[in-house]
Design a protein around this motif. Structure first.
Motif, PDB file in Angstrom:
ATOM      1  N   GLU A   1      36.941  40.078  20.708  1.00 27.82           N
ATOM      2  CA  GLU A   1      37.077  39.571  19.344  1.00 27.82           C
ATOM      3  C   GLU A   1      36.794  40.599  18.243  1.00 27.82           C
TER       4      GLU A   1
ATOM      5  N   LYS B   1      30.354  26.801  17.539  1.00 33.55           N
ATOM      6  CA  LYS B   1      30.793  28.065  16.899  1.00 33.55           C
ATOM      7  C   LYS B   1      31.213  27.795  15.448  1.00 33.55           C
TER       8      LYS B   1
ATOM      9  N   PHE C   1      32.356  29.394  25.273  1.00 33.49           N
ATOM     10  CA  PHE C   1      31.366  29.052  24.243  1.00 33.49           C
ATOM     11  C   PHE C   1      31.779  27.737  23.563  1.00 33.49           C
TER      12      PHE C   1
ATOM     13  N   GLY D   1      39.295  31.228  26.107  1.00 33.16           N
ATOM     14  CA  GLY D   1      39.606  32.648  26.304  1.00 33.16           C
ATOM     15  C   GLY D   1      38.864  33.263  27.475  1.00 33.16           C
TER      16      GLY D   1
ATOM     17  N   PHE E   1      28.363  27.361  13.064  1.00 33.79           N
ATOM     18  CA  PHE E   1      27.572  28.554  12.743  1.00 33.79           C
ATOM     19  C   PHE E   1      28.029  29.238  11.455  1.00 33.79           C
TER      20      PHE E   1
ATOM     21  N   SER F   1      46.058  39.136  27.541  1.00 29.37           N
ATOM     22  CA  SER F   1      46.424  40.345  28.304  1.00 29.37           C
ATOM     23  C   SER F   1      45.751  40.446  29.648  1.00 29.37           C
ATOM     24  N   GLU F   2      44.905  39.493  29.968  1.00 27.40           N
ATOM     25  CA  GLU F   2      44.183  39.549  31.241  1.00 27.40           C
ATOM     26  C   GLU F   2      45.170  39.374  32.398  1.00 27.40           C
TER      27      GLU F   2
HETATM   28  C1  L3W Z   1      27.676  32.912  16.818  1.00 21.78           C
HETATM   29  C2  L3W Z   1      25.941  33.259  18.379  1.00 21.78           C
HETATM   30  N1  L3W Z   1      28.654  33.105  17.720  1.00 21.78           N
HETATM   31  C3  L3W Z   1      28.182  33.894  21.108  1.00 21.78           C
HETATM   32  C4  L3W Z   1      30.458  33.642  20.137  1.00 21.78           C
HETATM   33  C5  L3W Z   1      31.045  35.029  20.223  1.00 21.78           C
HETATM   34  C6  L3W Z   1      32.355  34.730  20.950  1.00 21.78           C
HETATM   35  C7  L3W Z   1      31.994  33.611  21.894  1.00 21.78           C
HETATM   36  C8  L3W Z   1      31.722  34.033  23.300  1.00 21.78           C
HETATM   37  O1  L3W Z   1      34.069  37.649  26.029  1.00 21.78           O
HETATM   38  C9  L3W Z   1      34.824  36.691  28.089  1.00 21.78           C
HETATM   39  C10 L3W Z   1      34.347  37.888  28.848  1.00 21.78           C
HETATM   40  C11 L3W Z   1      35.557  38.241  29.708  1.00 21.78           C
HETATM   41  N2  L3W Z   1      26.369  32.971  17.118  1.00 21.78           N
HETATM   42  C12 L3W Z   1      26.935  33.486  19.373  1.00 21.78           C
HETATM   43  C13 L3W Z   1      28.278  33.388  18.971  1.00 21.78           C
HETATM   44  N3  L3W Z   1      29.005  33.653  20.078  1.00 21.78           N
HETATM   45  N4  L3W Z   1      26.900  33.791  20.696  1.00 21.78           N
HETATM   46  O2  L3W Z   1      30.866  32.989  21.340  1.00 21.78           O
HETATM   47  O3  L3W Z   1      30.961  35.188  23.296  1.00 21.78           O
HETATM   48  P1  L3W Z   1      30.698  36.070  24.573  1.00 21.78           P
HETATM   49  O4  L3W Z   1      29.990  37.299  24.089  1.00 21.78           O
HETATM   50  O5  L3W Z   1      30.017  35.248  25.604  1.00 21.78           O
HETATM   51  O6  L3W Z   1      32.106  36.431  25.168  1.00 21.78           O
HETATM   52  P2  L3W Z   1      33.363  37.301  24.651  1.00 21.78           P
HETATM   53  O7  L3W Z   1      32.951  38.587  24.036  1.00 21.78           O
HETATM   54  O8  L3W Z   1      34.264  36.437  23.816  1.00 21.78           O
HETATM   55  C14 L3W Z   1      35.091  36.919  26.641  1.00 21.78           C
HETATM   56  C15 L3W Z   1      36.156  36.871  29.931  1.00 21.78           C
HETATM   57  O9  L3W Z   1      36.015  36.274  28.678  1.00 21.78           O
HETATM   58  N5  L3W Z   1      37.521  36.896  30.335  1.00 21.78           N
HETATM   59  C16 L3W Z   1      38.507  37.129  29.435  1.00 21.78           C
HETATM   60  C17 L3W Z   1      39.691  37.548  29.623  1.00 21.78           C
HETATM   61  C18 L3W Z   1      40.854  37.727  28.860  1.00 21.78           C
HETATM   62  C19 L3W Z   1      41.426  36.923  28.025  1.00 21.78           C
HETATM   63  C20 L3W Z   1      42.846  36.959  27.694  1.00 21.78           C
HETATM   64  O10 L3W Z   1      43.618  37.754  28.168  1.00 21.78           O
HETATM   65  N6  L3W Z   1      43.246  36.035  26.846  1.00 21.78           N
HETATM   66  O11 L3W Z   1      40.705  36.011  27.396  1.00 21.78           O
HETATM   67  C21 L3W Z   1      37.788  36.567  31.623  1.00 21.78           C
HETATM   68  O12 L3W Z   1      37.002  36.220  32.431  1.00 21.78           O
HETATM   69  O13 L3W Z   1      35.218  38.824  30.896  1.00 21.78           O
HETATM   70  O14 L3W Z   1      33.257  37.492  29.648  1.00 21.78           O
HETATM   71  O15 L3W Z   1      33.288  34.284  20.054  1.00 21.78           O
HETATM   72  O16 L3W Z   1      31.209  35.556  18.973  1.00 21.78           O
HETATM   73  N7  L3W Z   1      24.648  33.316  18.646  1.00 21.78           N
END
Ligand code: L3W
Length: 435
Positions: free
Chosen positions: A180, A70, A65, A61, A73, A91-92
């Motif tokens: 999410e 994941k 990660f 996505g 966890f 939607s990106e």
């Molecule tokens: C348990 C921990 N879970 C992290 C999980 C977290 C999530 C995943 C990644 O943003 C990026 C963003 C956009 N215990 C954890 C843990 N997690 N530490 O890991 O988390 P995170 O916060 O790094 O990212 P995020 O909030 O999922 C997503 C980039 O994606 N992006 C996205 C675009 C759009 C689409 C689309 O249209 N499909 O994906 C583009 O670059 O900027 O950086 O699950 O819970 N300690």
């Protein structure tokens, strides 16, 4: 963009059933479908998680990660039910790969959801599609209904005594719910705004229960990983970046489309060989490498491997696999304005730096674009974006700030020349035309 393209450099894993009629459940079964989930039932959760960890699969996505980690966890014991949630809220801008997956291989998403459920001890999965993908819902709903009819979903699946259900849902057309926690709010019937993390969904997620939430492509990889073995999958990719991924190559290329390439594949080759090079013999100006959130790359920066680490080292991101190619005819001033207009429109307004920051950048760039800018505006845009970075509730603020900073830093002269050369005149574009 054509939904089916192909190139000899492709390594087809998650796309291997595309175009083969696998929306039909019998065809899916004929093509090794629903074998992996039966193995998963027989071998159990520890085996699944070991294979997923060995595969080196990282979230498709955008954040990358590690998927096996994941899943591990999720607490083994939980008073509340556990859930699997498939993020199909693609939607990106520039990202169009999950669309093709749902269109051609919906059962792979269903089977992957079941495998994730078995791994964490969940009996219920949700497949959430973006509002604008409502037409795909028919395909996914039919696939789910066919799986129930065969006894692959529901009570006592495959006669094993295991129960698993899947519910499908669409959003109402908001980019923000791709985040999410906002997605979980939306699924619970509330306004789609993000939650504070931690706690992460793996511990406190949907309806307060432990929840694995993964992008659709991530989930659809699970059956293939179990069938080929985690190590074999890992070897297809690069160091710490297992496997392959779907790249949507769009913009000014001869053969736009969704291609499955090994992780670490060279970006320049992806553009010039896989997608056929720049359209009509024009020169390449810039590339947005992984969806609109990712900092833009100039033409001389693209000799780099497409994986999370190499793209990070190159000062940008692999993101969600949407490679947008811009030729010399593109005005970066207009492109930057269109990009920020998207984020301003999609900001949920929950936190001030994102709501106000995207609005002020859009206003400033609109004025610049329409001929009323001055040189200080370039600094102001950079200042606003830098002050949003890292200060918003969810990644939408960063997603707006990062490309803006890159546009201004890498193309400052173009902004300055534009301001110099377009002092007055009638508006070129109205705000309404932008979104
Ligand atoms: C348990 C921990 N879970 C992290 C999980 C977290 C999530 C995943 C990644 O943003 C990026 C963003 C956009 N215990 C954890 C843990 N997690 N530490 O890991 O988390 P995170 O916060 O790094 O990212 P995020 O909030 O999922 C997503 C980039 O994606 N992006 C996205 C675009 C759009 C689409 C689309 O249209 N499909 O994906 C583009 O670059 O900027 O950086 O699950 O819970 N300690």
């Amino acid at each position: 963009m054509p939904s089916l393209v192909s190139h000899p450099d492709e390594v087809k894993v998650v796309s291997r059933r595309f175009g083969l009629g696998a929306t039909d459940i019998d065809k899916y079964v004929e093509l090794d479908g629903y074998k992996a989930v039966q193995q998963a039932i027989a071998k159990g959760p520890e085996w699944i998680i070991t294979e997923m960890k060995a595969s080196g699969l990282r979230g498709r996505g955008g954040a990358g990660f590690p998927t096996g980690m994941k899943w591990s966890f999720v607490p083994k014991q939980s008073e509340k039910p556990k859930y699997v949630l498939v993020n199909g809220d693609e939607s990106e801008p520039g990202t169009c790969k999950d669309h093709v997956l749902f269109l051609h291989d919906p059962h792979a998403v269903i089977e992957g959801t079941m495998i994730a459920g078995l791994a964490i001890g969940s009996k219920l999965g949700f497949i959430y599609l973006r509002g604008e993908y409502r037409y795909l819902l028919k395909i996914v709903e039919k696939a789910v209904a066919d799986a129930y009819a065969k006894g692959f979903l529901g009570k006592n699946i495959f006669g094993t005594g295991v129960d698993f259900d899947i519910i499908t849902q669409t959003g109402a057309g908001a980019y923000e719910v791709g985040e999410e926690s906002a997605l979980m709010e939306s699924l619970e019937g509330k306004r789609g705004v993000p939650r504070i993390k931690p706690p992460f969904p793996a511990v406190v997620g949907l309806y307060g229960g432990p929840t694995v939430i993964n992008n659709a492509e991530t989930i659809a990889n699970a059956p293939h990983i179990l069938l080929m073995g985690g190590e074999a999958y890992a070897k297809l990719g690069s160091e710490r970046n297992g496997g392959t991924r779907l790249f949507g190559i769009s913009g000014h290329v001869e053969r736009p489309g969704v291609y499955e390439l090994p992780m670490g594949y060279n970006l320049k080759r992806a553009i010039y060989e896989v997608a056929g090079g720049i359209k009509d013999g024009k020169r390449l100006k810039a590339v947005v490498p992984g969806g609109s959130s990712c900092p833009v790359m100039t033409a001389d920066e693209i000799d780099v491997g497409l994986d999370f680490d190499q793209m990070g080292k190159a000062g940008t991101m692999l993101g969600s696999g949407g490679i947008v190619v811009l030729d010399e005819s593109v005005s970066i001033v207009e492109f930057a304005l269109r990009t920020i207009a998207f984020y301003q429109h999609e900001s949920c307004g929950w936190c001030i730096p994102c709501r106000e920051g995207t609005d002020w950048i859009k206003k400033t760039l609109t004025r610049v674009y329409n001929g009323g800018g001055n040189k200080k505006d370039v600094d102001n845009v950079q200042y606003l974006a830098e002050n949003m970075l890292g200060r918003t509730f969810c990644p939408l603020g960063d997603a707006a700030a990062m490309p803006t900073i890159a546009f201004v830093k890498k193309f400052r002269k173009e902004f300055e020349d534009y301001i110099e050369g377009h002092k007055a005149g009638t508006p070129i574009i109205t705000v309404e035309q932008l979104v």
